[in-house]
Motif scaffolding. Sequence first.
Motif, PDB file in Angstrom:
ATOM      1  N   GLU A 147       0.765  -1.137  -0.102  1.00  0.00           N
ATOM      2  CA  GLU A 147       0.069  -0.140  -0.016  1.00  0.00           C
ATOM      3  C   GLU A 147       0.718   1.166   0.099  1.00  0.00           C
ATOM      4  N   LEU A 177       3.084   4.200  -1.080  1.00  0.00           N
ATOM      5  CA  LEU A 177       3.360   4.699  -2.332  1.00  0.00           C
ATOM      6  C   LEU A 177       4.774   4.344  -2.875  1.00  0.00           C
ATOM      7  N   TYR A 210       4.986   0.713  -3.326  1.00  0.00           N
ATOM      8  CA  TYR A 210       4.433   0.033  -4.652  1.00  0.00           C
ATOM      9  C   TYR A 210       5.218   0.546  -5.824  1.00  0.00           C
ATOM     10  N   LEU A 237      -0.753   3.444  -8.709  1.00  0.00           N
ATOM     11  CA  LEU A 237       0.350   4.631  -8.304  1.00  0.00           C
ATOM     12  C   LEU A 237      -0.641   5.832  -8.096  1.00  0.00           C
ATOM     13  N   ARG A 295      -2.997   5.609  -4.925  1.00  0.00           N
ATOM     14  CA  ARG A 295      -2.124   5.721  -3.793  1.00  0.00           C
ATOM     15  C   ARG A 295      -1.661   7.165  -3.498  1.00  0.00           C
ATOM     16  N   PHE A 296      -1.293   7.768  -4.652  1.00  0.00           N
ATOM     17  CA  PHE A 296      -0.971   9.200  -4.706  1.00  0.00           C
ATOM     18  C   PHE A 296      -2.133  10.149  -4.267  1.00  0.00           C
ATOM     19  N   GLN A 319      -2.685   9.209  -0.323  1.00  0.00           N
ATOM     20  CA  GLN A 319      -1.582   9.223   0.600  1.00  0.00           C
ATOM     21  C   GLN A 319      -0.951  10.830   0.812  1.00  0.00           C
TER      22      GLN A 319
END
Length: 471
Positions: free
Chosen positions: A166, A168, A171, A190, A193-194, A197
């Motif tokens: 998980e 960033l 990953y 990506l 997650r960006f 997060q």
Amino acid sequence: MAAVDRFLASVFLPTLERFSSTRFWSIYREMDQLRHSSSSERHQRIQTKLLHLLSQAREQVPYWQQLNISESNHHAIPLSNKATYTSTFPDGITSKQSNGDWQYLSSAGTTGRMTVVVNFVKRDYLRAAEHLNLKLATGSPVGVPAIDIPPSACNVVCGFADPGPEPLLSYLWWGIKRGTVFSEDVMSGLRGRFERQVLLKRTVLLPFESAPWTQMVSELDACLAKIKQDNIQVLRALPHFLLWLATRAEQTGITLPRLKKVMPYGGLASTEMVLRIESGLGARFVNVYGTGEVGSIGCGTDDINGIDIYSEMVCVEVVGDDGLPVREGEIGQVVVTDLNNFAMPIIRYAIGDVARVLRYDDAGEFAESIEVYGRQQECIKSPENDYVTPAQLQDAVFKYKNIINFKFEVITPTLAKLTLVVLNGKNFDFEAELIISSLSELMPWFKRIKLKKADFLLPESSGKYLCVKQK
């Protein structure tokens, strides 16, 4: 706004738009600016987008072609519902012009699951509305530490259970080592997650499992500890989850000095429920409203119950049993048209909620502000056909802090059963008698209301809790 967040908002995101196909940041800014425009300007914007949507639906979507919808008289189009879209899905209800960027989303409502097809532009609008929600709640569209607790585990599992770690950077390294960093799946991971997060600083937790209070407190305590430890400023969860967290916070005396705002994650929170949540968590309740089918619909900032509609996202009607718009101040069912989904046009869709119109636009055509009272299937009709709403029942029951959940079941036209979940059984008989008395005044046609005490109540398949069941 911190320096990093100012950089994201003023430099990184505008630059990202110059070198990619995404436009969600520009859309967010347009939506924010449009809120400050005149009612006539907003109405004109809706009309322009609506005309384009109806024209495309009539030309490209078999269902709307067959119906021969009118582009000049939106209100003449028959209401649609879940059956409209599920019965002819996908070929009959989606556009003939697929450009290869479609995505399938599932809406897990209390009356069943509905699959919705959206394209990239619609996804940009969904992202933009999330940032607008955050801006209206906190003053900043990015970078506010938040926790989300969705009502259904599927919202977590289906959204985030993709392969790979998980975090960033972990990953990204995982994709590089596998040689798949530029694949569509990894790039999507990506991006997700960006957003979670970095842009939204959002942590998503699994929902609370329904159980007796003595078994639930460990989960509640762990969540409260995380909110305090991580300096969480925004908490978004099912209203019942917020109520339980607030109740537990009062029980333990824990304070959450950094928590500023709480927001509902689906479900209804009446005035009494909101007051208990705000008191227990020490944070202001900001009412956001939306559905899985169309996304965000609006947000309440000045009024604890009022919802100001996002006119860039939807046009909203409130109609009576005859299908015609009700007058300002009257109650009816909420009907929405998604102004941005051309892959699967959702037009005059009765989403199943009941609301009162607080304000129409200057043209008197579309609602600009509404007060939502709950699901139509939970509304109880009097012999005179007046509504008794779930919000009224919640206010009658949740004003007693000893009650943490309830269900009102209509068995016959004159017989009902009330199930209460209580913290402390010592005052149960006294409080239950007051609650029964209040409900009898509210609904005098019930000659008898049977009473039952339960350790806990199970949610619906969606993870949400109904307060009214009618047989």
